[in-house]
Design a protein around this motif. Sequence first.
Motif, short mmCIF file in Angstrom:
data_model
loop_
_atom_site.label_atom_id
_atom_site.label_comp_id
_atom_site.label_asym_id
_atom_site.label_seq_id
_atom_site.Cartn_x
_atom_site.Cartn_y
_atom_site.Cartn_z
N GLN A 47 1.35 -1.57 0.12
CA GLN A 47 -0.07 -0.20 0.22
C GLN A 47 0.70 1.66 0.49
O GLN A 47 0.35 2.13 -1.06
N HIS A 101 -20.83 -5.12 13.38
CA HIS A 101 -19.21 -4.59 13.79
C HIS A 101 -17.52 -5.44 14.81
O HIS A 101 -17.28 -4.33 15.51
N SER A 137 -14.41 -6.79 15.51
CA SER A 137 -12.73 -6.63 14.90
C SER A 137 -12.30 -7.27 13.89
O SER A 137 -12.34 -8.69 14.81
N ASP A 194 -9.24 -6.56 11.39
CA ASP A 194 -8.14 -6.28 11.76
C ASP A 194 -7.21 -7.14 12.45
O ASP A 194 -7.52 -7.88 13.70
N SER A 217 -5.55 0.96 -1.08
CA SER A 217 -5.53 1.01 0.58
C SER A 217 -6.76 1.97 1.24
O SER A 217 -7.10 1.97 1.85
N THR A 218 -7.90 1.82 0.01
CA THR A 218 -8.88 1.76 0.42
C THR A 218 -10.14 0.59 0.93
O THR A 218 -11.60 1.59 0.47
N TYR A 219 -9.45 0.12 1.04
CA TYR A 219 -10.73 -1.32 0.42
C TYR A 219 -11.54 -1.40 1.62
O TYR A 219 -10.92 -0.82 2.96
N THR A 220 -12.59 -1.48 2.11
CA THR A 220 -13.27 -1.45 3.31
C THR A 220 -14.49 -3.22 3.03
O THR A 220 -14.23 -3.87 1.51
N CYS A 221 -14.55 -3.88 4.05
CA CYS A 221 -15.20 -5.30 3.55
C CYS A 221 -16.55 -4.97 5.14
O CYS A 221 -16.32 -4.64 5.98
N ALA A 222 -18.05 -5.47 4.70
CA ALA A 222 -18.46 -5.57 5.91
C ALA A 222 -19.38 -6.75 5.69
O ALA A 222 -18.96 -7.79 5.46
#
Length: 203
Positions: free
Chosen positions: A173, A199, A201, A203, A180-185
């Motif tokens: 990154q 919600h 964690s 990481d 570096s902007t990927y998000t995962c729901a």
Amino acid sequence: QCGTTAPTADSDGTAFASGTQFFSVPVQKVATGLTIAIGFIEELGLRSSIDVVDPGAVHAPCWQEDEETGDMTGVDATANWNSTANAYDTVAAWATATTDCDLVITDRFNTAGSGTDKDVNFDASQAPLGMLDRLEYVKFLSLFYNMEAKANAYYADQVERWQYMRDRIKYAQSKERIASTYTCAWVEYVSYTWEGVSHASFD
């Protein structure tokens, strides 16, 4: 330890509370209807210790084969939610099947519990925990098998792998090789109902 007298006090001399439950270790026969416990037991190489399992929630071929060949007993552990007790009602068939077990792995909701003092809460999948926090539960489970050394080694190896991959991703990154902007729901599915975004964690 198996064959020794149950202790009456902790190592610091503090007496155990009345009603403290003791387990003769290593346990020989174990029952669980929790899929997360199955993963830990597999990693410790202890699948043969499982005497009763709910095969409806297990997809691993080796576990399915053991249930089909009779090397472990398959029993439906599905229970109804008891809103008054805020727990799952024990299923009679499951309680009967686990009579001869030394340990029944359940959770704080009494999922697949036997309704006896052999039940042990194993809440490794609780939402507030991060991935490495969940992984560390392998150490707790290992206590019942005298497998602490193997569990510690497994955990240390997985942490090393995790940190290596995390550092490689951060490096890539920093060089703009990956975004570096990927998000995962993560969406929770509980009791046949979509509950919304988790919600927890990761990481």
